[in-house]
Design an enzyme around this catalytic site. Structure first.
Site, short mmCIF file in Angstrom:
data_model
loop_
_atom_site.label_atom_id
_atom_site.label_comp_id
_atom_site.label_asym_id
_atom_site.label_seq_id
_atom_site.Cartn_x
_atom_site.Cartn_y
_atom_site.Cartn_z
N ASP A 189 -4.18 -12.94 2.59
CA ASP A 189 -5.23 -12.12 3.21
C ASP A 189 -5.01 -12.15 4.73
O ASP A 189 -5.00 -13.23 5.33
CB ASP A 189 -6.60 -12.72 2.84
CG ASP A 189 -7.74 -11.84 3.29
OD1 ASP A 189 -7.65 -11.26 4.39
OD2 ASP A 189 -8.72 -11.72 2.53
N TYR A 231 -14.91 2.38 9.88
CA TYR A 231 -13.44 2.37 9.85
C TYR A 231 -12.89 2.72 11.22
O TYR A 231 -12.05 2.01 11.79
CB TYR A 231 -12.98 3.37 8.78
CG TYR A 231 -11.51 3.69 8.78
CD1 TYR A 231 -10.53 2.70 8.72
CD2 TYR A 231 -11.07 5.02 8.78
CE1 TYR A 231 -9.18 3.01 8.69
CE2 TYR A 231 -9.73 5.35 8.74
CZ TYR A 231 -8.79 4.34 8.70
OH TYR A 231 -7.45 4.65 8.66
N GLY A 244 0.83 -1.21 0.00
CA GLY A 244 0.00 0.00 0.00
C GLY A 244 0.86 1.25 0.00
O GLY A 244 2.10 1.18 -0.12
N ASN A 296 -2.76 -8.51 0.01
CA ASN A 296 -3.64 -9.21 -0.94
C ASN A 296 -4.00 -8.31 -2.13
O ASN A 296 -4.86 -8.65 -2.92
CB ASN A 296 -4.92 -9.70 -0.24
CG ASN A 296 -5.83 -8.56 0.19
OD1 ASN A 296 -5.44 -7.38 0.12
ND2 ASN A 296 -7.02 -8.88 0.63
N ARG A 309 3.05 -15.86 19.51
CA ARG A 309 3.65 -17.17 19.24
C ARG A 309 5.16 -17.08 19.05
O ARG A 309 5.91 -17.93 19.54
CB ARG A 309 3.02 -17.73 17.98
CG ARG A 309 2.78 -19.21 18.04
CD ARG A 309 1.96 -19.68 16.87
NE ARG A 309 2.54 -20.92 16.36
CZ ARG A 309 2.20 -21.46 15.21
NH1 ARG A 309 1.31 -20.86 14.45
NH2 ARG A 309 2.75 -22.57 14.81
N GLY A 340 -3.92 -1.89 -2.42
CA GLY A 340 -2.53 -1.61 -2.81
C GLY A 340 -2.22 -2.26 -4.14
O GLY A 340 -3.11 -2.84 -4.78
P1 NAD Z 1 -3.50 1.67 1.42
O1 NAD Z 1 -4.89 1.29 1.03
O2 NAD Z 1 -2.63 2.27 0.40
O3 NAD Z 1 -2.76 0.43 2.08
C1 NAD Z 1 -3.43 -0.62 2.72
C2 NAD Z 1 -2.85 -1.93 2.22
O4 NAD Z 1 -3.51 -3.03 2.90
C3 NAD Z 1 -3.08 -2.15 0.73
O5 NAD Z 1 -1.89 -2.51 0.10
C4 NAD Z 1 -4.11 -3.28 0.67
O6 NAD Z 1 -4.03 -4.06 -0.50
C5 NAD Z 1 -3.77 -4.03 1.93
N1 NAD Z 1 -4.90 -4.84 2.41
C6 NAD Z 1 -6.19 -4.48 2.55
N2 NAD Z 1 -6.92 -5.51 3.00
C7 NAD Z 1 -6.05 -6.55 3.16
C8 NAD Z 1 -6.19 -7.88 3.60
N3 NAD Z 1 -7.39 -8.39 3.98
N4 NAD Z 1 -5.10 -8.68 3.63
C9 NAD Z 1 -3.88 -8.21 3.24
N5 NAD Z 1 -3.68 -6.95 2.81
C10 NAD Z 1 -4.77 -6.12 2.78
O7 NAD Z 1 -3.66 2.65 2.68
P2 NAD Z 1 -2.57 3.51 3.44
O8 NAD Z 1 -2.98 4.92 3.33
O9 NAD Z 1 -1.21 3.10 3.08
O10 NAD Z 1 -2.86 3.06 4.95
C11 NAD Z 1 -2.05 2.10 5.61
C12 NAD Z 1 -2.50 1.99 7.06
O11 NAD Z 1 -2.32 3.24 7.72
C13 NAD Z 1 -3.97 1.61 7.22
O12 NAD Z 1 -4.11 0.74 8.30
C14 NAD Z 1 -4.64 2.93 7.54
O13 NAD Z 1 -5.79 2.75 8.31
C15 NAD Z 1 -3.54 3.67 8.31
N6 NAD Z 1 -3.62 5.13 8.23
C16 NAD Z 1 -3.52 5.77 7.03
C17 NAD Z 1 -3.60 7.15 7.00
C18 NAD Z 1 -3.52 7.94 5.70
O14 NAD Z 1 -3.79 9.15 5.71
N7 NAD Z 1 -3.13 7.35 4.59
C19 NAD Z 1 -3.78 7.88 8.18
C20 NAD Z 1 -3.89 7.17 9.37
C21 NAD Z 1 -3.79 5.80 9.39
#
Ligand code: NAD
Length: 317
Positions: A57, A139, A11, A33, A105, A37
């Site tokens: 996943d 969320y 991501g 997954n 674990r 991303g």
């Molecule tokens: P993003 O969507 O780019 O990244 C999330 C990643 O998780 C993606 O690559 C996606 O494919 C993967 N993913 C989703 N469901 C999945 C699953 N079931 N199994 C495996 N992989 C899975 O989002 P981001 O902006 O990079 O956010 C990353 C984290 O940071 C998230 O947890 C988000 O809540 C947190 N966050 C982001 C921000 C922001 O402003 N971008 C701010 C605060 C917190």
């Protein structure tokens, strides 16, 4: 050298974390997954001898001998949780359970990616870690649940857990699901920029600062289920952000309200302005990239990758 598992590593934030940790000489397992991303985000790392990519996943059990886990996997944007709240909830909650179980674990330290959205619309500013939690979206509720699970594993099993709450993060590789790339991509292609509500106030971190905050937490946090905000302590409205972007892009834009991009009124978080004093004091972390410089870097990146953003005006963020 540590062996580090990063969920959601393909991501936006995860790819910067993989890059940074590899650069520091660690052995990385990037688990994703590709739901939100993409392999494109990490393609420059594929083939590196210490970079292993695993398609998996996070809601399903996973095993690897690791020293640290950064749990980022989550479909985080409104476009996902408005249409499929269960998927967001399942990923946050089952993902946290699986990763906490793995950490227990193999005796690993775990960093849980939480979010400033858990605070809801600020009752007082700047928001510190003691601010009440208000679940204004599935969320936010799912992240509060994951944070509490982390706390419970620390209390019940003595697991070293750290919860990191980044405020809005922006920068290269962010998708159109986020507001800043949406504005930039539209401004580069048209004078008309379609946006939802321009009044919400946000505290924006540049992505390399957010990644540095995760690293600082992994190194210096005591692992007592401590919570750390990552924030700049300054904020602006979405409208002000659009004006600054127009200035950087060098175009005179007209903002057109697109009601289909609005979040439901009670779900919209109107003001997020963070206090990261605790991270500064305990972790020695502070943002290094000012907002204008971060925006400039992001504009350059979107300009160079404009084909990815071709349908920015029609994208519903
Ligand atoms: P993003 O969507 O780019 O990244 C999330 C990643 O998780 C993606 O690559 C996606 O494919 C993967 N993913 C989703 N469901 C999945 C699953 N079931 N199994 C495996 N992989 C899975 O989002 P981001 O902006 O990079 O956010 C990353 C984290 O940071 C998230 O947890 C988000 O809540 C947190 N966050 C982001 C921000 C922001 O402003 N971008 C701010 C605060 C917190």
């Amino acid at each position: 050298m540590k062996r580090i598992l990063i969920t959601g590593g393909a991501g936006f934030i995860g790819s910067h974390l993989c890059e940074r940790l590899l650069h520091e000489g660690h052995d990385i397992i990037c688990l994703d997954n590709y739901y939100t991303g993409s392999k494109q985000n990490i393609e420059h790392l594929i083939g590196h001898p210490y970079f292993e990519l695993v398609r998996h996943d996070v809601t399903q059990p996973f095993f690897a001998e690791v020293d640290e886990i950064y749990n980022l996997a989550c479909p985080a944007s409104p476009i996902h949780y408005q249409h499929n709240p269960i998927k967001t909830i399942k990923t946050s909650v089952m993902g946290a359970i699986n990763m906490l179980g793995l950490a227990k674990r193999v005796n690993a330290k775990i960093l849980q990616a939480s979010t400033s959205e858990v605070y809801g619309t600020a009752l007082r500013v700047p928001i510190d870690e003691e601010h009440p939690l208000q679940a204004q979206s599935p969320y936010s509720a799912s992240k509060i649940s994951a944070d509490m699970l982390g706390n419970s594993y620390h209390c019940a099993f003595g697991l070293p857990v750290t919860i990191v709450r980044p405020f809005n993060t922006f920068g290269p590789r962010q998708s159109l699901r986020a507001v800043i790339p949406t504005i930039i991509a539209q401004a580069l292609q048209s004078r008309c920029v379609k946006l939802g509500d321009t009044r919400p106030v946000r505290d924006f971190n540049f992505v390399t600062d957010t990644a540095a905050g995760f690293l600082a937490a992994a190194r210096h946090a005591p692992g007592r289920a401590e919570v750390y905000n990552l924030a700049t302590g300054s904020a602006r409205t979405i409208g002000e952000t659009a004006d600054l972007i127009a200035d950087l892009v060098g175009s005179r834009i007209e903002i057109v309200h697109d009601a289909s991009r609005d979040r439901p009124a009670d779900s919209e978080v109107m003001r997020l302005l963070g206090n990261a004093e605790k991270a500064r004091r305990d972790l020695g972390w502070q943002p290094a990239v000012d907002f204008r410089t971060g925006l400039q870097k992001t504009v350059e990146w979107v300009r160079e990758n404009l084909q990815t953003y071709a349908d920015a005006a029609s994208f519903k963020s």
